[in-house]
Design an enzyme around this catalytic site. Structure first.
Site, short mmCIF file in Angstrom:
data_model
loop_
_atom_site.label_atom_id
_atom_site.label_comp_id
_atom_site.label_asym_id
_atom_site.label_seq_id
_atom_site.Cartn_x
_atom_site.Cartn_y
_atom_site.Cartn_z
N CYS A 184 0.86 -1.18 0.00
CA CYS A 184 0.00 0.00 0.00
C CYS A 184 0.90 1.24 0.00
O CYS A 184 1.77 1.37 0.85
CB CYS A 184 -0.89 -0.01 1.24
N GLU A 221 8.32 -1.27 -11.79
CA GLU A 221 7.01 -1.05 -12.42
C GLU A 221 5.93 -0.64 -11.41
O GLU A 221 4.94 -1.35 -11.20
CB GLU A 221 6.58 -2.29 -13.20
N CYS A 254 -7.49 1.03 0.97
CA CYS A 254 -7.52 0.73 2.40
C CYS A 254 -7.83 1.99 3.20
O CYS A 254 -7.93 3.09 2.66
CB CYS A 254 -6.18 0.14 2.83
N CYS A 258 -5.27 4.72 2.91
CA CYS A 258 -5.38 5.46 1.65
C CYS A 258 -6.56 6.43 1.72
O CYS A 258 -6.49 7.55 1.20
CB CYS A 258 -5.52 4.50 0.47
N GLU A 291 13.89 -2.94 -20.17
CA GLU A 291 13.58 -4.36 -20.34
C GLU A 291 12.95 -4.61 -21.70
O GLU A 291 12.14 -3.81 -22.17
CB GLU A 291 12.55 -4.83 -19.30
N TRP A 343 3.51 -14.36 -20.18
CA TRP A 343 2.26 -13.96 -19.55
C TRP A 343 1.15 -13.64 -20.52
O TRP A 343 0.04 -13.31 -20.13
CB TRP A 343 2.52 -12.78 -18.61
N LYS A 355 9.12 -18.92 -15.32
CA LYS A 355 10.13 -19.90 -15.74
C LYS A 355 10.12 -20.12 -17.25
O LYS A 355 11.09 -20.65 -17.79
CB LYS A 355 10.01 -21.21 -14.97
N HIS A 390 9.62 -17.51 -19.32
CA HIS A 390 9.91 -16.22 -19.93
C HIS A 390 11.28 -16.28 -20.58
O HIS A 390 12.21 -16.86 -20.04
CB HIS A 390 9.89 -15.11 -18.86
C1 GLA Z 1 8.09 -6.80 -16.18
C2 GLA Z 1 8.88 -6.84 -14.91
C3 GLA Z 1 9.87 -7.93 -14.85
C4 GLA Z 1 9.34 -9.20 -15.47
C5 GLA Z 1 8.89 -8.92 -16.86
C6 GLA Z 1 8.38 -10.13 -17.59
O1 GLA Z 1 8.53 -5.91 -17.11
O2 GLA Z 1 9.48 -5.62 -14.60
O3 GLA Z 1 10.22 -8.14 -13.50
O4 GLA Z 1 8.28 -9.66 -14.71
O5 GLA Z 1 7.84 -8.00 -16.82
O6 GLA Z 1 7.90 -9.82 -18.87
ZN ZN Z 2 -3.76 1.63 1.00
#
Ligand code: GLA
Ligand code: ZN
Length: 678
Positions: A116, A151, A158, A161, A313, A321, A362, A364
């Site tokens: 939070c 990220e 909550c 907040c 990245e 995902w 795993k 990725h």
């Molecule tokens: C994000 C995250 C990473 C990883 C990648 C996988 O960008 O910052 O830690 O989880 O996605 O795509």
């Molecule tokens: Zn909160």
């Protein structure tokens, strides 16, 4: 010199998580990384549990070993603070760190990006860890930047907040009367008597799921809009707490956090003002067009006054995902990497160096996969790109995009448009921006994405798609710009509300009426499948999503609706204002229309394409003190030929190519050219 790593070469590397493996593997990693020309690693992204096993203990043994290893192998480090996921003991002992979801459900320990932002525990321990890291590793001169958390995003509802939200509102409005006025609580008798009456807008209060569309909606736009601003600010405060803690020990090292481009939850334009440089994670879905990826790069470059950014990245091969995790085809990773550079990246990094063996990532992609070998397609491609980047050295660093046209992008407007109840659920801000961006992209016209804070003078054309919200004073900025000879373009449902989402009375488009020379009387929302039409430049174009029914008040019609009871009313107008012109496109149309429209507009205003290319081949330019660089990027799976419009030297192939030469791009091929003046 790059604004980022203060390096004289482009850095190349990625997220490295050796804590998941025994030490024998580390040496092998070092050997393989050197083979791939990797010279920077981002370490310590998710290690809070190991670094702080309880309230009073900090244990840096493993990180010390990793830092020593990386330094001994001559690598640079982007050092993360690990605060993107809290330790289990912290959740057990201090449940205030756990988030509450929009439906009121209090979460338990699990996941990541799970703290939070208004939790006293989080605000105490996250900066404390950042400070300890900065103090401990301050003398590692191979650290080139700090990477706070990971990220940032999500929401929390909550009680902490809620309290913080009331404080935020008090600070913004001063009095409860002002809150009532700006939320227009006289509607439905929602008047607040006391600060305690204010609750967070969620599924327990103003939000609901619309039965017809399955989309989330709000009954009070004002409070929902302020919640978005508030939660973005709350997380930014967390970033700032860590930022200040780090600066105490390493004042000269730049600090970033990895952003996610067109992420709706955080006002990145505001965030960038607190970051030393912008970095972001590029994971295009297989269905995303090259224009979409280019747009995201330009959006990120625009956050900090068009300065270069870092590609923090990207996957070397595959994500895990998405519903279908399609492999990047041979050459595709290289193409996407050079596309990032072409749009302003000064470093290229992957997620991740070695593939984990457990949990949800795993499968990725990684530079080193489970086979642990260098003779894989992916490793070979990473190593080849590494060699190219090494050869390019610092040539592109600090390069600017010579854009003479800009597109306005505004998070407040994005939130407001999509919280709007009516006139159409089909009005999507990002899609509308893309309509214009995509057309400019197809013409190889460089675009800057700008915020409402940015100056307009440098641009011959400024496009503000779906400018529903006109913040007070912005109309003046636009008027001044056009008066002095600028060309302004906006689209349907613009000039409707102010920054409180309150309608400007006196007729649409409100404070833009004078500039546009029109009065919009009504807005007709067409359901999916229904269309009107208008003619422009001798062609009939579809009109859909929304048709503004307008009257001319000084403007001239460039196209009229052709059907229904408003046939003959203007659909598209231009208004001469001072020395410039203001265009209003009162409806949504197709790709062909946007391209025809912008092509003509750019021609009239002298905004040039950087190079003509066949369909599917992108041309983008960066310029710096070393010269002007033309990047040709073949996004198709066919060989393509480009007829050059200038004299160049080919940086990768080492040959020279002259104006009118035909140069061939293999499928997914890249050519990097430096302009030569003869
Ligand atoms: C994000 C995250 C990473 C990883 C990648 C996988 O960008 O910052 O830690 O989880 O996605 O795509
Ligand atoms: Zn909160």
């Amino acid at each position: 010199m790059s604004c980022y790593y203060k390096e004289k070469r482009m850095l190349y590397g990625g997220d490295y998580n050796p804590e998941q493996w025994p030490k024998e593997v580390w040496e092998e990693d070092m050997r393989l990384m050197a083979q791939a020309h990797i010279n920077i690693v981002t370490v310590n992204v998710f290690s809070w549990a190991a670094l702080q096993p309880d309230e009073d203990t900090y244990d840096f043994t493993k990180l010390d070993a990793i830092m020593e290893l990386v330094r001994a192998n001559g690598m640079k480090v982007c050092l993360a603070t690990s605060t993107g996921a809290h330790p289990a003991w912290m959740a057990r002992k201090h449940p205030d760190i756990l988030r509450t979801e929009k439906n009121g459900m209090k979460r338990k320990f699990g996941g990541r990006h799970n703290s939070c932002p208004n939790s006293p525990t989080y605000r105490k321990y996250a900066p404390k860890l950042a400070e300890k890291l900065a103090e401990r590793y301050r003398d590692f001169d191979n650290i080139v930047a700090w990477h706070i958390s990971n990220e940032f995003g999500g929401e929390c509802y909550c009680e902490n907040c809620e309290k913080a939200f009331r404080k935020w509102l008090k600070n913004k409005y001063g009095s409860i009367e002002e809150v009532n006025r700006s939320f227009d609580t006289a509607f439905w008798g929602h008047t607040f008597y006391d600060w305690e009456d204010i609750v967070l807008p969620n599924f327990l209060s103003e939000h609901f799921i619309d039965g017809a569309t399955g989309q989330e909606r709000t009954m009070f736009q004002g409070i929902s809009l302020d919640y978005m601003r508030f939660i973005s600010d709350s997380m930014l405060e967390c970033f700032q707490l860590e930022y200040d803690a780090i600066k105490k020990f390493t004042p000269d090292l730049p600090i970033t956090t990895n952003l996610m481009a067109a992420y709706k939850g955080l006002d990145y334009q505001k965030w960038a003002r607190s970051m030393d440089f912008v970095s972001w994670d590029n994971y295009p879905a297989p269905s995303d067009s090259p224009a979409m990826t280019a747009f995201r790069h330009d959006l990120m470059r625009g956050l900090d006054g068009q300065k270069p950014f870092v590609l923090m990245e990207q996957t070397p091969s595959v994500t895990n995902w998405q519903p279908y995790n399609r492999l990047k085809r041979p050459g595709e990773m290289r193409l996407l990497s050079w596309q990032a550079v072409a749009h302003g990246a000064d470093a290229i990094q992957f997620f991740q160096i070695r593939r984990s063996i457990g949990a949800c990532e795993k499968y990725h992609g990684a530079v080193i996969d489970h086979a642990g070998r260098a003779d894989t397609r992916v490793f070979r491609e990473v190593a080849q790109l590494g060699e190219e980047i090494k050869n390019i050295g610092g040539l592109f660093l600090d390069g600017k995009t010579p854009a003479r046209a800009a597109i306005l992008f505004d998070w407040d407007n994005w939130w407001a448009v999509e919280y709007s109840a009516g006139p159409s659920v089909r009005m999507k801000y990002l899609d509308t921006v893309q309509d214009f961006y995509q057309a400019a992209f197809a013409l190889n016209v460089p675009i800057d994405i700008i915020s409402t804070q940015d100056a307009l003078d440098a641009y011959r054309v400024v496009i503000a798609p779906l400018l529903y919200m006109v913040k007070r004073g912005y109309e003046q900025k636009l008027q001044d710009y056009v008066k002095k000879g600028g060309t302004f373009v906006t689209s349907y449902f613009s000039g409707i509300v102010d920054e409180y989402d309150l309608v400007d009375e006196g007729g649409y488009p409100g404070r833009l009426r004078e500039l546009l020379g029109i009065w919009v009387e009504e807005n007709d929302a067409l359901p999916q499948g229904e269309q009107n039409a208008f003619s422009y430049c001798g062609r009939r174009h579809p009109a859909d999503i929304l048709c503004d029914l307008m009257h001319l008040e000084g403007a001239e019609a460039l196209g009229m609706y052709e059907e229904d009871f408003y046939a003959g009313m203007p659909a598209l107008t231009v208004h001469s204002y001072g020395e410039g012109k203001a265009y209003y496109i009162g409806t949504h149309s197709d790709e062909e229309f946007y391209q025809t429209f912008l092509d003509r507009l750019f021609l009239q205003t002298g905004v040039q394409s950087v190079q003509q290319t066949p369909f599917g081949v992108e041309a983008a330019v960066r310029e710096n003190a070393n010269g002007a660089y033309l990047c040709l990027l073949n996004h198709t799976t066919e060989k393509k030929t480009v007829v050059l419009e200038g004299d160049y030297e080919d940086l990768l192939e080492g040959c020279s190519c002259n104006c009118h030469d035909e140069i061939v791009l293999e499928k997914k091929g890249v050519r990097l050219l430096r302009r030569v003046h003869k």
